[in-house]
Design an enzyme around this catalytic site. Structure first.
Site, PDB file in Angstrom:
ATOM      1  CE  LYS A  73      -7.557  47.124 -47.464  1.00  0.00           C
ATOM      2  NZ  LYS A  73      -7.704  48.002 -48.248  1.00  0.00           N
ATOM      3  N   GLY A 132      -3.511  47.947 -60.625  1.00  0.00           N
ATOM      4  CA  GLY A 132      -4.628  47.261 -60.204  1.00  0.00           C
ATOM      5  C   GLY A 132      -5.758  46.819 -59.761  1.00  0.00           C
ATOM      6  CB  SER A 133      -7.508  44.126 -60.381  1.00  0.00           C
ATOM      7  OG  SER A 133      -6.790  43.094 -60.452  1.00  0.00           O
ATOM      8  N   GLY A 134      -7.309  44.530 -57.366  1.00  0.00           N
ATOM      9  CA  GLY A 134      -7.277  44.135 -55.773  1.00  0.00           C
ATOM     10  C   GLY A 134      -8.494  45.332 -54.735  1.00  0.00           C
ATOM     11  CG  MET A 136      -5.560  50.827 -51.910  1.00  0.00           C
ATOM     12  SD  MET A 136      -6.396  52.045 -50.769  1.00  0.00           S
ATOM     13  CE  MET A 136      -6.174  51.350 -50.031  1.00  0.00           C
ATOM     14  CE  LYS A 160     -13.284  35.427 -62.956  1.00  0.00           C
ATOM     15  NZ  LYS A 160     -13.264  34.047 -61.703  1.00  0.00           N
TER      16      LYS A 160
END
Length: 284
Positions: A73, A132-134, A136, A160
């Site tokens: 993504k 989560g930190s991606g 989505m 980070k």
């Protein structure tokens, strides 16, 4: 009555998806609606070890649209010609539209999540935990902020990316969820997804017990360990199965220019879920 779907031929338009773990849902959902509406389209799921070449193929072969899932993504962005505001704002793409060789990135996850939060009637004054930190997680955080949620914690082992996402919207960051509680908890990681993390619980039972609302964006399976535990404890649940349908409808409209009616969407969704259930049963 809709016309019969033409046989696949030179004029047939191809749509596709790219994911590390291809799901059968999109293929069945989109193809079922093409058939019902008599559209000369076909949809196919793919995975790739060469993202750049795959995106080049979309452009070179005139593939009309492509759904983008984990882990592509964010990595796909430099390969596109432009971003629609929903994707640019959160630096994450889940949909590519090809207009005569120009590839534009969209984020229909954001639209779906924002709509589901509104539909659930969750008080924006409630603090939340978002794991989560991606890509989505970025869509979820943006939807929460734009829905009025001002207090929350991003939980991510990657300091980070976790701190960056938290800082972007004025939220807190933590590496792990242990010791934290909130009325709203959301999983935006692969925990609970079919595959090696299928049995993982994104939040422990004490955190689930303390919550009022539980949201798991994992779509396959719909009944993740987190959703099962939350339902057993009587929590208000939002599942990834709801997200995948709403975002797929937005993709369908972008690709075809047609917005299907509610009955058709429900029928196609049930068909796709039923086929996935049968496949899972036969595999076990």
């Amino acid at each position: 009555m809709h016309p019969q779907k033409p046989l696949i031929g030179p004029k047939t338009r191809l749509c596709m998806s790219l994911s590390a773990r291809p799901s059968p849902f999109g293929t069945r959902f989109h193809n079922r609606m093409y058939e019902a509406l008599g559209l000369d389209f076909v949809y196919k799921a793919f995975s790739t070890a060469d993202l750049s070449a795959a995106i080049g193929g979309i452009r070179a072969l005139g593939i009309r649209g492509c759904a983008i899932s984990m882990p592509f993504k964010e990595a796909v962005i430099p390969l596109l010609d432009g971003l629609e505001p929903s994707a640019a704002a959160i630096d994450s793409v889940n949909t590519i539209v090809n207009d005569e060789g120009r590839l534009t990135g969209y984020n229909t996850d954001y639209i779906a999540i924002h709509d589901l939060l509104a539909k659930a009637g969750i008080d924006p004054a409630l603090p939340f935990l978002l794991r989560g930190s991606g890509g989505m997680a970025k869509a979820v955080a943006a939807a929460l902020r734009n829905s009025g949620h001002q207090k929350g914690t991003i939980i991510a082992r990657n300091e980070k990316t976790g701190r960056a996402l938290a800082s972007l919207y004025g939220y807190d960051w933590a590496a792990e969820p242990e010791g934290l509680k909130a009325p709203l908890i959301i999983n935006a990681t692969p925990m609970g997804m079919q595959g090696p993390e299928a049995e993982m619980l994104a939040f422990d039972e004490a955190i689930i017990k303390a919550a009022e609302h539980v949201f798991d964006v994992v779509a396959m399976p719909a009944e993740t360990p987190l959703i099962k535990a939350a339902e057993r404890l009587g929590k208000n649940c939002i599942s990834g199965a709801e997200v995948i349908v709403l975002q797929a409808v937005e993709q369908f409209a972008l690709y075809t220019g047609i917005r299907p009616d509610r009955k058709l969407v429900e029928a196609a969704s049930e068909f796709a879920r039923d086929a996935a259930r049968k496949e899972q049963q036969s595999a076990s």
